[in-house]
Design an enzyme around this catalytic site. Structure first.
Site, PDB file in Angstrom:
ATOM      1  N   ASP A 188      18.225   0.339  15.981  1.00 31.28           N
ATOM      2  CA  ASP A 188      18.707  -0.824  16.498  1.00 31.28           C
ATOM      3  C   ASP A 188      18.900  -1.656  14.932  1.00 31.28           C
ATOM      4  OD1 ASP A 188      19.273  -3.043  18.431  1.00 31.28           O
ATOM      5  OD2 ASP A 188      17.094  -3.680  17.741  1.00 31.28           O
ATOM      6  N   ASP A 246      19.158  -5.980  14.751  1.00 30.19           N
ATOM      7  CA  ASP A 246      18.331  -7.040  14.684  1.00 30.19           C
ATOM      8  C   ASP A 246      16.784  -6.986  15.214  1.00 30.19           C
ATOM      9  OD1 ASP A 246      20.678  -9.247  14.385  1.00 30.19           O
ATOM     10  OD2 ASP A 246      21.527  -8.389  16.088  1.00 30.19           O
ATOM     11  N   ASP A 257      13.086  -2.086  18.779  1.00 28.03           N
ATOM     12  CA  ASP A 257      11.934  -2.980  18.997  1.00 28.03           C
ATOM     13  C   ASP A 257      11.821  -3.587  20.394  1.00 28.03           C
ATOM     14  OD1 ASP A 257      14.537  -4.177  18.399  1.00 28.03           O
ATOM     15  OD2 ASP A 257      13.308  -6.089  18.205  1.00 28.03           O
TER      16      ASP A 257
END
Length: 223
Positions: A12, A14, A174
């Site tokens: 991922d 951001d 995240d």
């Protein structure tokens, strides 16, 4: 030395590779100001990130008074994107230890990929401005295959594996978008305890939860 268990590692963007909240927060607040709403704090913005800019704006409007009508929303979304695009890498930086971990994975023969719900053009612009483009064999955004096929659907992971020539894949992220996409694609998921979580990190359901980039390669090596 035994062979590293993964040929491809997808990340991922951001909240995983980079801490971008310092640039996303002003863009969100620019749109909120245009809507006549109060600004939100940096910490609040961190809780809004995930699923792409449209979802981030929807959450920002929800916490500052509720949704707006569709035509107005599109204007606000355009204002957010214009502000963000102009300042996309003003304060965004890779997390501590990120570049070292990418180097080590590359040294193990891994192909590295970005699998983000951020629009592909914005993802590529950010990665390029940070000087990271050459590190990645594939960069896919949430609109690359169409929004209905973005995370948590498995499609982006399957396409990334195909683009990288096949092989064992692990997803690093995240949020539940990342973990659910990995589970839907039947691949392992590693999650960071930092980043932008939509649920508490311990509830993400990742195969492994780690706390710093220096834990990533050892965690992957144990699979």
């Amino acid at each position: 030395m035994s062979e590293f268990p993964f040929r491809i590692v997808g990340f991922d963007l951001d909240g995983t590779l980079v801490d971008s909240a310092l640039d996303l927060a002003p863009a969100v607040n620019h749109a909120l100001l245009a809507a006549g709403r109060d600004a939100v704090s940096l910490e609040t913005t961190r809780s809004l990130i995930g699923g792409g800019a449209r979802r981030m704006l929807e959450r920002a409007l929800e916490v500052t008074g509720g949704p707006v009508e569709a035509p107005h929303f599109e204007d606000l979304h355009a204002a957010l994107l214009e502000h963000y695009t102009a300042n996309i890498a003003a304060n965004t930086r890779p997390y501590e230890g990120c570049l070292d971990a990418l180097d080590i994975l590359a040294g193990h023969g891994c192909q590295l990929a970005v699998v983000t719900n951020k629009a592909e053009d914005l993802a590529r612009k950010l990665i390029e401005e940070l000087g990271l483009t050459s590190r990645f064999a594939s960069i896919m955004g949430g609109d690359t295959l169409g929004r209905e096929r973005a995370k948590p659907a498995p499609d982006m992971i399957h396409e990334t594996i195909a683009r990288c020539g096949g092989g064992h894949f692990a997803m690093v992220g995240d949020s539940t978008f990342d973990v659910k996409a990995a589970k839907n694609a039947s691949v392992p998921a590693v999650a960071f305890s930092f980043g932008y979580h939509d649920v508490p990190p311990e509830e993400l359901g990742a195969d492994v939860l780690i706390h710093h980039f220096n834990e990533l390669v050892p965690a992957l090596a144990r699979f």
